[in-house]
Design an enzyme around this catalytic site. Structure first.
Site, PDB file in Angstrom:
ATOM      1  N   SER A 214       0.857  -1.192   0.000  1.00  0.00           N
ATOM      2  CA  SER A 214       0.000   0.000   0.000  1.00  0.00           C
ATOM      3  C   SER A 214       0.887   1.233   0.000  1.00  0.00           C
ATOM      4  CB  SER A 214      -0.868   0.025   1.259  1.00  0.00           C
ATOM      5  OG  SER A 214      -0.101   0.461   2.373  1.00  0.00           O
ATOM      6  N   ASP A 215       0.318   2.392  -0.217  1.00  0.00           N
ATOM      7  CA  ASP A 215       1.088   3.608   0.017  1.00  0.00           C
ATOM      8  C   ASP A 215       1.001   3.942   1.513  1.00  0.00           C
ATOM      9  OD1 ASP A 215       2.660   5.814  -0.272  1.00  0.00           O
ATOM     10  OD2 ASP A 215       1.586   6.640  -1.983  1.00  0.00           O
ATOM     11  N   TYR A 216       1.722   4.963   1.892  1.00  0.00           N
ATOM     12  CA  TYR A 216       1.875   5.360   3.298  1.00  0.00           C
ATOM     13  C   TYR A 216       0.498   5.572   3.954  1.00  0.00           C
ATOM     14  CZ  TYR A 216       4.615   7.588   7.009  1.00  0.00           C
ATOM     15  OH  TYR A 216       5.244   7.897   8.186  1.00  0.00           O
ATOM     16  N   ASN A 217       0.131   4.729   4.887  1.00  0.00           N
ATOM     17  CA  ASN A 217      -1.153   4.819   5.604  1.00  0.00           C
ATOM     18  C   ASN A 217      -2.375   4.643   4.715  1.00  0.00           C
ATOM     19  OD1 ASN A 217       0.141   5.343   7.970  1.00  0.00           O
ATOM     20  ND2 ASN A 217      -0.290   7.542   8.023  1.00  0.00           N
ATOM     21  N   SER A 218      -2.195   4.218   3.461  1.00  0.00           N
ATOM     22  CA  SER A 218      -3.374   4.254   2.586  1.00  0.00           C
ATOM     23  C   SER A 218      -4.406   3.186   2.938  1.00  0.00           C
ATOM     24  CB  SER A 218      -2.987   4.199   1.102  1.00  0.00           C
ATOM     25  OG  SER A 218      -2.515   2.935   0.741  1.00  0.00           O
TER      26      SER A 218
END
Ligand code: BGC
Length: 766
Positions: free
Chosen positions: A298-302
């Site tokens: 995933s992307d950062y905190n996504s």
């Protein structure tokens, strides 16, 4: 269903495309169906508890294991030993070795860690890492082999500092100059994105991921992250299937077929469905249809965003369920998986098979890297920024430069120039010249334009320097007025005295070199701009320099196309240097003095004014019967043309195209053309081949890039080039979502830019 059919067709299309491309060997990198590997993965999986499995899917940020700016071993052990995590973000150097040793020596199953980092233009987030040009600038080189080489160096530096996973390359086809992250990718053309991105994948991953200097590459951000609303970062992509499948997915498909080992989902939603929870695109298209067997991160905190900001989940547990079902294997930084997956599996809401598939992909990555086979983490900072790497960085900077305009001023003749005024806020700003995703680098590593000019001008030339103006004028706290930007800490208002000092220095010079542009953090996440002019008082300054009557060379250091219409009309010579990396200043000076001949071609369209944005070169035909642009598809207050078209870039020599011939065979079209250097200097030309489908069942594009080649030619020399295009590449999407080759007439356009007037034309029938 529609998507599934499309995926199948695009799959065949891209596969054939790849076979005919230079990167075909890439499919060797990740042998599929490797029985021994799969057996080893299954064996390890069978020994894992559910906690150990869930832990593998977590990537924890460095910030979570730090106390007072230092690695906190208690916190690190909590994650590695007690929570069994599979990866860290941003742990590097000696600390990478420490955490890796804990994983190998203190955990039950001794599963090594993936250590991830963003090294999108060299290992620039490491002190003394080699900093190459930012990708959009470097893309102006259209040089796949140099791009591969810089990526291989980046990978070698990453492994020398304990990092084994790179969050690059950026495959976002970017078409909106306001978007802050336009600088991170390769521009507006999907084919060029695929070719250049794949070259970098090859460099990062090497011949084999198990090689000592290889890292896992990540194609990001999947998908349509760059299809922003108004250029704003993280905004929704409201997008047609045709645009998604023709423009945004192909670079990723090419990367998957080329053996990329990981893909990152994006922050944005696609037609209301967030990418990180998007089962249709991630699980079905990427994994099932394309057969991607690597890691989806995933992307950062996504993952957490699915609940916290996108409201498609009622809590973090539901966010975890959505993401794992969608096919996201590893969660970056938020801990929805870590805190909830066990419950979800034990309560039967998520199947063990789904969890196992994700774990296997992460283990597969670790096996492929050779981490289970004795690959050691050896930190060796002497391997960074070697003389050889500096030389490659210089070559990359040279090829990045684009001569946007030149009216008999460049190259400067050092026999006649006695005094040069180097002015402007970026003339001697070592850090901003490097661009984003860069940490503070030692000053001596960076050659600014001032450094370069001083070094190359020779002792008979006097070089005077005055900064003149600041990059921005942050005159109001927070947001400044008059088209300025947020206060990015760039020094407040320019004093009139500073501007006057520069004008006075300029008045007494034979030539002025004005280095203007943007700060690194103006083209970055999430710093988009509503105005894309020269910020602050820079244009006013440029006009004052021009008013002195002394000839001005404008050097731009910036991260996006800028609206420089006044400069393009009035300033005789303009060099676009982008964020050219650590050797940028030397490269600029060499070009100014004619020691090198600029060859870069822009890979994004430069608009005249912000009102034309977004603007890119391919668009629906929509011409009138007389061949003029369609009535009404224009503004009443600005011409249709861009300031500089995609593919534009001048040279100190001239090239001429002639004798275009087309030989259609059953499966392919062979296009041949002659290119001659008709000027007086050796030069490199980037030959571009576009194809235009005259009639199709859905409105065809005016033209699309199909091939390109960099060639070097001595004056008076001619080279005959031949390009092969497989007919399947001419396929189009039809109304019912099929990809078919429709018979009919096609135009082939070959030349030095996407501008029709510069293209030689011929036609063929299918
Ligand atoms: C960016 C990604 C990056 C990640 C980790 C995110 O904010 O969107 O491109 O890889 O951070 O640094």
């Amino acid at each position: 269903m529609f998507i599934k059919q499309l995926s199948a067709f695009i799959g065949i299309f891209m596969l054939i495309l790849l076979v005919s491309s230079a990167s075909a060997q890439l499919s060797q990198i990740l042998p599929r169906g490797n029985n021994t590997l799969e057996k080893r993965i299954d064996e390890l999986l069978s020994k894992m508890t559910i906690d150990e499995k869930v832990g593998q899917l977590a990537q924890i940020d460095y910030g979570a294991i730090v106390t007072d700016g230092k690695l906190d071993l208690t916190k690190a052990r909590e994650f590695i030993v007690n929570k069994h995590i599979g990866s860290f973000l941003n742990v590097q150097g000696q600390e990478a070795k420490i955490v890796q040793d804990i994983a190998l020596n203190e955990t039950r199953l001794k599963i090594p860690l993936l250590l991830g980092k963003d090294a999108i233009h060299g290992h620039a987030l490491y002190p003394n890492g080699t900093v190459f040009p930012m990708p959009l600038g470097f893309a102006s080189s259209w040089d796949e082999s140099l791009m591969e080489k810089t990526a291989a160096i980046t990978a070698a530096e990453m492994t020398a500092t304990g990092v084994n996973w790179n969050f690059a390359p950026v495959f976002d086809v970017a078409r909106d100059a306001r978007w802050g992250r336009i600088i991170e990718g390769y521009g507006e053309d999907p084919y060029l994105n695929y070719r250049l991105g794949l070259a970098q994948v090859k460099g990062y991953q090497g011949e084999s991921l198990s090689d000592p200097n290889s890292v896992i590459a990540t194609g990001k951000h999947f998908v349509a992250y760059s299809e922003t609303i108004g250029g704003r970062d993280y905004s929704p992509a409201d997008i047609s299937m045709r645009t998604l499948y023709d423009i945004f997915l192909p670079p990723f498909k090419g990367a998957v077929d080329g053996g990329i080992a990981s893909i990152m989902t994006s922050f944005n939603e696609i037609n209301g469905d967030p990418a990180t929870g998007n089962a249709e695109l991630v699980r079905k298209t990427l994994k099932d249809t394309w057969g991607f067997d690597g890691i989806v991160v995933s992307d950062y905190n996504s993952v957490a965003m699915l609940y916290h900001t996108q409201f498609v989940a009622k809590d973090e547990m539901e966010a975890a369920k959505l993401a794992i079902e969608a096919g996201v294997d590893m969660e970056m930084t938020s801990q929805c998986y870590l805190n909830n997956l066990k419950t979800l599996v034990e309560s039967g809401q998520v199947s063990m098979d789904l969890l196992d598939d994700a774990v296997k992909r992460i283990l597969r990555g670790k096996f492929r890297l050779g981490l289970f086979d004795g690959k050691k983490t050896v930190i060796d900072e002497s391997k960074l920024n070697t003389p050889e790497y500096k030389e490659v960085a210089l070559q990359a900077a040279r090829e990045t430069l684009v001569l946007l305009k030149n009216e008999d001023l460049l190259p400067l003749d050092l026999n006649t120039v006695k005094r040069i005024a180097v002015v402007g806020p970026l003339a001697d700003d070592a850090q901003n010249q490097l661009g984003g995703w860069t940490m503070q680098q030692p000053r001596e590593n960076v050659k600014t334009v001032l450094d370069g000019i001083k070094a190359l001008a020779g002792s008979s030339v006097e070089v005077v320097y005055e900064k003149g103006v600041n990059i921005t004028e942050a005159d109001v706290e927070g947001v400044s007025s008059g088209g300025g930007v947020e206060d990015l800490g760039l020094g407040g208002s320019t004093s009139n005295a500073s501007m006057d000092a520069a004008i006075n220095a300029a008045k007494n010079a034979d030539v002025i070199v004005a280095v203007l542009g943007e700060a690194a953090n103006m083209s970055s996440e999430p710093n988009s701009r509503a105005y894309i002019n020269l910020p602050g008082r820079q244009e006013e300054f440029l006009k004052a320099l021009y008013a002195t009557g002394v000839p001005v060379v404008l050097v731009l250091i910036n991260g996006r196309p800028l609206t420089i219409e006044w400069a393009a009309k009035n300033i005789p010579s303009i060099i676009e240097a982008w964020f050219p990396g650590q050797e940028g200043g030397t490269a600029v000076a060499e070009a100014i003095f004619g020691k090198t001949n600029p060859s870069g071609k822009i890979t994004v369209t430069f608009p005249k004014t912000i009102g034309q944005v977004p603007m890119w070169y391919y668009h629906s035909h929509q011409k009138n019967w007389d061949g003029q642009e369609a009535y009404g598809q224009r503004y009443i207050d600005v011409e249709d043309e861009p300031l500089f078209p995609f593919g534009h870039g001048l040279s100190y020599t001239t090239f001429e195209y002639s004798d275009i011939t087309i030989v259609p065979t059953t499966n392919s079209i062979k296009v041949s053309v002659s290119v001659s250097n008709t000027g007086k200097m050796t030069g490199t030309e980037i030959v571009q081949l576009y194809i235009s489908d005259r009639v199709a069942s859905l409105v065809p594009m005016n033209k699309k890039l199909y091939r390109f080649r960099r060639i070097s030619l001595d004056p008076g020399h001619t080279r005959r080039l031949t390009f092969d295009i497989n007919v399947t590449e001419l396929s189009v999407l039809t109304k019912d979502g099929k990809r078919v080759v429709e018979p009919g007439d096609f135009d082939v356009l070959v030349g030095s830019s996407s501008d029709d007037s510069k293209l030689l034309k011929s036609s063929f029938k299918l």
